[in-house]
Design a protein around this motif. Structure first.
Motif, PDB file in Angstrom:
ATOM      1  N   ALA A  88       0.834  -1.207   0.000  1.00  0.00           N
ATOM      2  CA  ALA A  88       0.000   0.000   0.000  1.00  0.00           C
ATOM      3  C   ALA A  88       0.865   1.253   0.000  1.00  0.00           C
ATOM      4  N   ILE A  89       1.920   1.259   0.805  1.00  0.00           N
ATOM      5  CA  ILE A  89       2.808   2.428   0.861  1.00  0.00           C
ATOM      6  C   ILE A  89       3.588   2.572  -0.456  1.00  0.00           C
ATOM      7  N   ALA A  90       4.013   1.449  -1.029  1.00  0.00           N
ATOM      8  CA  ALA A  90       4.701   1.504  -2.325  1.00  0.00           C
ATOM      9  C   ALA A  90       3.776   2.060  -3.405  1.00  0.00           C
ATOM     10  N   TYR A  91       2.499   1.706  -3.341  1.00  0.00           N
ATOM     11  CA  TYR A  91       1.519   2.239  -4.293  1.00  0.00           C
ATOM     12  C   TYR A  91       1.417   3.758  -4.143  1.00  0.00           C
ATOM     13  N   CYS A  92       1.346   4.219  -2.904  1.00  0.00           N
ATOM     14  CA  CYS A  92       1.290   5.653  -2.627  1.00  0.00           C
ATOM     15  C   CYS A  92       2.533   6.360  -3.165  1.00  0.00           C
ATOM     16  N   ASP A  93       3.701   5.804  -2.885  1.00  0.00           N
ATOM     17  CA  ASP A  93       4.957   6.419  -3.330  1.00  0.00           C
ATOM     18  C   ASP A  93       5.040   6.459  -4.852  1.00  0.00           C
ATOM     19  N   PHE A  94       4.613   5.371  -5.502  1.00  0.00           N
ATOM     20  CA  PHE A  94       4.638   5.342  -6.966  1.00  0.00           C
ATOM     21  C   PHE A  94       3.740   6.433  -7.531  1.00  0.00           C
ATOM     22  N   ALA A  95       2.542   6.573  -6.961  1.00  0.00           N
ATOM     23  CA  ALA A  95       1.613   7.597  -7.436  1.00  0.00           C
ATOM     24  C   ALA A  95       2.204   8.987  -7.264  1.00  0.00           C
ATOM     25  N   ALA A  96       2.839   9.227  -6.119  1.00  0.00           N
ATOM     26  CA  ALA A  96       3.427  10.548  -5.851  1.00  0.00           C
ATOM     27  C   ALA A  96       4.574  10.852  -6.813  1.00  0.00           C
ATOM     28  N   GLU A  97       5.365   9.836  -7.134  1.00  0.00           N
ATOM     29  CA  GLU A  97       6.541  10.028  -7.990  1.00  0.00           C
ATOM     30  C   GLU A  97       6.197  10.059  -9.482  1.00  0.00           C
ATOM     31  N   ASN A  98       5.044   9.545  -9.844  1.00  0.00           N
ATOM     32  CA  ASN A  98       4.618   9.455 -11.250  1.00  0.00           C
ATOM     33  C   ASN A  98       3.205  10.012 -11.395  1.00  0.00           C
ATOM     34  N   LEU A  99       2.971  11.158 -10.792  1.00  0.00           N
ATOM     35  CA  LEU A  99       1.606  11.628 -10.562  1.00  0.00           C
ATOM     36  C   LEU A  99       0.747  11.686 -11.816  1.00  0.00           C
ATOM     37  N   GLU A 100       1.213  12.340 -12.866  1.00  0.00           N
ATOM     38  CA  GLU A 100       0.366  12.497 -14.055  1.00  0.00           C
ATOM     39  C   GLU A 100       0.165  11.180 -14.799  1.00  0.00           C
ATOM     40  N   LEU A 101       1.210  10.361 -14.862  1.00  0.00           N
ATOM     41  CA  LEU A 101       1.058   9.056 -15.529  1.00  0.00           C
ATOM     42  C   LEU A 101       0.119   8.159 -14.730  1.00  0.00           C
ATOM     43  N   TRP A 102       0.226   8.219 -13.400  1.00  0.00           N
ATOM     44  CA  TRP A 102      -0.673   7.441 -12.537  1.00  0.00           C
ATOM     45  C   TRP A 102      -2.112   7.931 -12.688  1.00  0.00           C
ATOM     46  N   ARG A 103      -2.295   9.245 -12.685  1.00  0.00           N
ATOM     47  CA  ARG A 103      -3.647   9.793 -12.859  1.00  0.00           C
ATOM     48  C   ARG A 103      -4.248   9.361 -14.194  1.00  0.00           C
ATOM     49  N   ALA A 104      -3.415   9.334 -15.230  1.00  0.00           N
ATOM     50  CA  ALA A 104      -3.902   8.986 -16.572  1.00  0.00           C
ATOM     51  C   ALA A 104      -4.514   7.585 -16.604  1.00  0.00           C
ATOM     52  N   LEU A 105      -3.999   6.681 -15.760  1.00  0.00           N
ATOM     53  CA  LEU A 105      -4.556   5.327 -15.704  1.00  0.00           C
ATOM     54  C   LEU A 105      -6.041   5.349 -15.354  1.00  0.00           C
ATOM     55  N   PHE A 106      -6.439   6.320 -14.540  1.00  0.00           N
ATOM     56  CA  PHE A 106      -7.814   6.372 -14.039  1.00  0.00           C
ATOM     57  C   PHE A 106      -8.660   7.442 -14.717  1.00  0.00           C
ATOM     58  N   GLU A 107      -8.018   8.452 -15.285  1.00  0.00           N
ATOM     59  CA  GLU A 107      -8.765   9.530 -15.939  1.00  0.00           C
ATOM     60  C   GLU A 107      -9.176   9.180 -17.365  1.00  0.00           C
ATOM     61  N   HIS A 108      -8.411   8.314 -18.010  1.00  0.00           N
ATOM     62  CA  HIS A 108      -8.688   8.003 -19.417  1.00  0.00           C
ATOM     63  C   HIS A 108     -10.028   7.300 -19.576  1.00  0.00           C
ATOM     64  N   ARG A 109     -10.820   7.794 -20.485  1.00  0.00           N
ATOM     65  CA  ARG A 109     -12.095   7.168 -20.842  1.00  0.00           C
ATOM     66  C   ARG A 109     -12.065   6.849 -22.333  1.00  0.00           C
ATOM     67  N   MET A 110     -12.424   5.625 -22.661  1.00  0.00           N
ATOM     68  CA  MET A 110     -12.473   5.233 -24.065  1.00  0.00           C
ATOM     69  C   MET A 110     -13.531   6.053 -24.791  1.00  0.00           C
ATOM     70  N   GLU A 111     -13.291   6.251 -26.088  1.00  0.00           N
ATOM     71  CA  GLU A 111     -14.278   6.924 -26.930  1.00  0.00           C
ATOM     72  C   GLU A 111     -15.601   6.180 -26.828  1.00  0.00           C
ATOM     73  N   ARG A 112     -16.690   6.924 -26.823  1.00  0.00           N
ATOM     74  CA  ARG A 112     -18.025   6.325 -26.659  1.00  0.00           C
ATOM     75  C   ARG A 112     -18.237   5.154 -27.639  1.00  0.00           C
ATOM     76  N   GLY A 113     -18.734   4.051 -27.094  1.00  0.00           N
ATOM     77  CA  GLY A 113     -19.021   2.879 -27.916  1.00  0.00           C
ATOM     78  C   GLY A 113     -17.860   1.908 -28.037  1.00  0.00           C
ATOM     79  N   LYS A 114     -16.671   2.323 -27.576  1.00  0.00           N
ATOM     80  CA  LYS A 114     -15.507   1.441 -27.643  1.00  0.00           C
ATOM     81  C   LYS A 114     -15.277   0.795 -26.286  1.00  0.00           C
ATOM     82  N   ILE A 115     -14.763  -0.413 -26.300  1.00  0.00           N
ATOM     83  CA  ILE A 115     -14.478  -1.101 -25.041  1.00  0.00           C
ATOM     84  C   ILE A 115     -12.969  -1.248 -24.879  1.00  0.00           C
ATOM     85  N   VAL A 116     -12.558  -1.338 -23.631  1.00  0.00           N
ATOM     86  CA  VAL A 116     -11.134  -1.532 -23.343  1.00  0.00           C
ATOM     87  C   VAL A 116     -10.733  -2.911 -23.855  1.00  0.00           C
ATOM     88  N   PRO A 117      -9.651  -3.022 -24.621  1.00  0.00           N
ATOM     89  CA  PRO A 117      -9.251  -4.326 -25.167  1.00  0.00           C
ATOM     90  C   PRO A 117      -8.840  -5.305 -24.058  1.00  0.00           C
TER      91      PRO A 117
END
Length: 198
Positions: A88-117
């Motif tokens: 859990a702490i390693a997850y926190c540290d990774f997020a802090a050190e890679n903030l925008e890339l980590w956020r992108a994992l959760f912020e990205h939404r597929m174009e409407r009608g498309k599914i995640v491969p």
């Protein structure tokens, strides 16, 4: 064929750098094309669309997160509870050190009608093994489905703390304090799960 492969790798690396610097909203294919030295339309000869490009960057982020969590697990001398706290702490540290890339994992939404491969879903789900294994050691009588639900619930609790704690606004928490709070949350959650199980 070799040139295309190298150009594709350059595109993914350039996109990774752009997201790391400017966030997901700052990803512009025109700028990427200029950076790797190709026409704007040629980007779509290298990846199907922007969704695929973001998922490929996400794949690299998940690979590095996997390495960080594997490192946190250590050689196996720690108890399952301690292992889960380390993860859990390693997850926190990774997020802090890679903030925008980590956020992108959760912020990205597929174009409407498309599914995640399937390959992208598989990569995401594979990381749950880091939580699942120590939980299985703690609760040997639970079914795989029950362990899977507990693993996802524990992740959700930690992720929520990390996401809110790293916000640059009202709820921002200093990183050392956030680490301590996450450790306390995991301990309390596991204690609450162990006591009823007994």
């Amino acid at each position: 064929m070799e040139r295309r492969k190298k150009l594709r790798e350059a595109l993914i690396l350039a996109a990774e750098g752009m997201i790391a610097e400017k966030g997901l909203a700052g990803l512009k294919t025109r700028d990427l094309a200029r950076e790797i030295g190709c026409a704007n339309g040629a980007v779509y000869n290298l990846v199907a669309d922007v969704d695929e490009l973001i998922l490929r960057v996400g794949s690299r982020t998940l690979r590095r997160l996997d390495e960080a969590l594997t490192g946190a697990e250590g050689a196996g001398a720690a108890s399952p509870q301690e292992t889960l706290i380390r993860i859990a702490i390693a997850y926190c540290d990774f997020a802090a050190e890679n903030l925008e890339l980590w956020r992108a994992l959760f912020e990205h939404r597929m174009e409407r009608g498309k599914i995640v491969p399937d390959w992208a879903i598989s990569e995401q789900m594979e990381l749950f093994r880091h939580i699942y294994r120590p939980l299985a050691a703690l609760f040997p009588d639970r079914s795989p489905d029950e362990l899977g639900i507990t693993a996802r619930s524990l992740f959700s609790a930690v992720h929520g703390m990390v996401a809110l704690g790293l916000e640059q606004k009202l709820v921002a928490v200093p990183l050392p304090a956030l680490r301590n709070e996450i450790a306390a949350l995991v301990r309390a959650t596991l204690l609450g799960l162990v006591v009823p199980a007994r």
